[in-house]
Structures are given as C-alpha cells and as structure tokens.
Motif scaffolding. Sequence first.
Motif, PDB file in Angstrom:
ATOM      1  N   LEU A 148       0.826  -1.203   0.000  1.00 57.44           N
ATOM      2  CA  LEU A 148       0.000   0.000   0.000  1.00 57.44           C
ATOM      3  C   LEU A 148       0.867   1.263   0.000  1.00 57.44           C
ATOM      4  CD1 LEU A 148      -2.875   1.107   0.077  1.00 57.44           C
ATOM      5  CD2 LEU A 148      -2.811   0.894   2.563  1.00 57.44           C
ATOM      6  N   CYS A 149       1.945   1.239   0.751  1.00 55.07           N
ATOM      7  CA  CYS A 149       2.853   2.397   0.785  1.00 55.07           C
ATOM      8  C   CYS A 149       3.535   2.614  -0.560  1.00 55.07           C
ATOM      9  CB  CYS A 149       3.890   2.223   1.885  1.00 55.07           C
ATOM     10  SG  CYS A 149       3.206   2.332   3.548  1.00 55.07           S
ATOM     11  N   VAL A 150       3.911   1.531  -1.226  1.00 53.10           N
ATOM     12  CA  VAL A 150       4.519   1.648  -2.557  1.00 53.10           C
ATOM     13  C   VAL A 150       3.512   2.242  -3.531  1.00 53.10           C
ATOM     14  CG1 VAL A 150       5.441   0.345  -4.522  1.00 53.10           C
ATOM     15  CG2 VAL A 150       6.238  -0.166  -2.209  1.00 53.10           C
ATOM     16  N   LEU A 151       2.272   1.774  -3.486  1.00 44.44           N
ATOM     17  CA  LEU A 151       1.243   2.364  -4.342  1.00 44.44           C
ATOM     18  C   LEU A 151       1.083   3.849  -4.039  1.00 44.44           C
ATOM     19  CD1 LEU A 151      -1.515  -0.418  -4.298  1.00 44.44           C
ATOM     20  CD2 LEU A 151       0.146   0.064  -6.118  1.00 44.44           C
ATOM     21  N   GLY A 152       1.104   4.196  -2.765  1.00 46.14           N
ATOM     22  CA  GLY A 152       0.995   5.605  -2.381  1.00 46.14           C
ATOM     23  C   GLY A 152       2.161   6.435  -2.890  1.00 46.14           C
ATOM     24  N   ALA A 153       3.360   5.874  -2.822  1.00 45.54           N
ATOM     25  CA  ALA A 153       4.537   6.588  -3.338  1.00 45.54           C
ATOM     26  C   ALA A 153       4.407   6.802  -4.842  1.00 45.54           C
ATOM     27  CB  ALA A 153       5.805   5.818  -3.005  1.00 45.54           C
ATOM     28  N   LEU A 154       3.879   5.816  -5.551  1.00 41.26           N
ATOM     29  CA  LEU A 154       3.730   5.938  -7.005  1.00 41.26           C
ATOM     30  C   LEU A 154       2.565   6.835  -7.399  1.00 41.26           C
ATOM     31  CD1 LEU A 154       4.590   2.314  -8.104  1.00 41.26           C
ATOM     32  CD2 LEU A 154       5.931   4.399  -8.495  1.00 41.26           C
ATOM     33  N   ALA A 155       1.651   7.083  -6.484  1.00 41.54           N
ATOM     34  CA  ALA A 155       0.552   8.009  -6.767  1.00 41.54           C
ATOM     35  C   ALA A 155       1.082   9.422  -6.968  1.00 41.54           C
ATOM     36  CB  ALA A 155      -0.475   7.980  -5.640  1.00 41.54           C
ATOM     37  N   ARG A 156       2.279   9.685  -6.484  1.00 41.98           N
ATOM     38  CA  ARG A 156       2.902  10.997  -6.622  1.00 41.98           C
ATOM     39  C   ARG A 156       3.646  11.137  -7.943  1.00 41.98           C
ATOM     40  NH1 ARG A 156       1.621   9.661  -1.960  1.00 41.98           N
ATOM     41  NH2 ARG A 156       1.401  11.048  -0.188  1.00 41.98           N
TER      42      ARG A 156
END
Length: 107
Positions: free
Chosen positions: A14-22
């Motif tokens: 989930l954190c990786v997805l969040g980082a890639l949302a940027r």
Amino acid sequence: MDRRTQWLRGVLDLCVLGALARGESYGYEIAQRLDAGGLGTIAGGTLYPALLRLERLGLVLADWRAGASGPARKYYRLSDEGRATLLSAGEEWTAFVRNVNAIMEVP
C-alpha cells in the motif's frame, strides 16, 4: 524481528502504491520517497519483490528506459487498477488504524 518491521510487511504494498501516486519512479527513488515519508530505509531485497508482486497483480506498470549517465532503469507507475486499489485499501487502512488507536487509548 522488531515490531516496526512486522508492521511494514503488512502495509508495504500500500505504501509503494501511495509513493507511485505521486508520479512514476524507479526503485531507488521509490525507496527514497518511503524513507522521506518516515518509513525508514527500505532494502532493495524488500522493495523489489514488492514491486514485482504489484506488477504481476496488474497494479503497477513498468518499462525500461535508458539512463542518461548509466545503465537503464526500470520505471514504475500506477495502473488504473492500482489507483483504484490504493483508494479502497487506503480507506480500509485508515479505518483499521482508527480502530487500533481507539483500542490502545488509555482511560
């Protein structure tokens, strides 16, 4: 294994997805985003299997690009499904954290 490592295992995807949302990024830069976000240093042996797992699930898309001053880099970006997963799982995570915090409140 310490508590923080156990927690990270449960929420790294989930954190990786969040980082890639940027914005799209390559592995080392994703690790830097996670570190800057307060997760600490994420080893490549932890990050790259997560990226591969997310790619296989269709949540992340990847392509190789020639490096300007070095070897090619694999860039990652969210797929539409990855963005939808981030939104729904993010809401679930927020509710979960709220419940844990309520349980841990000392009267």
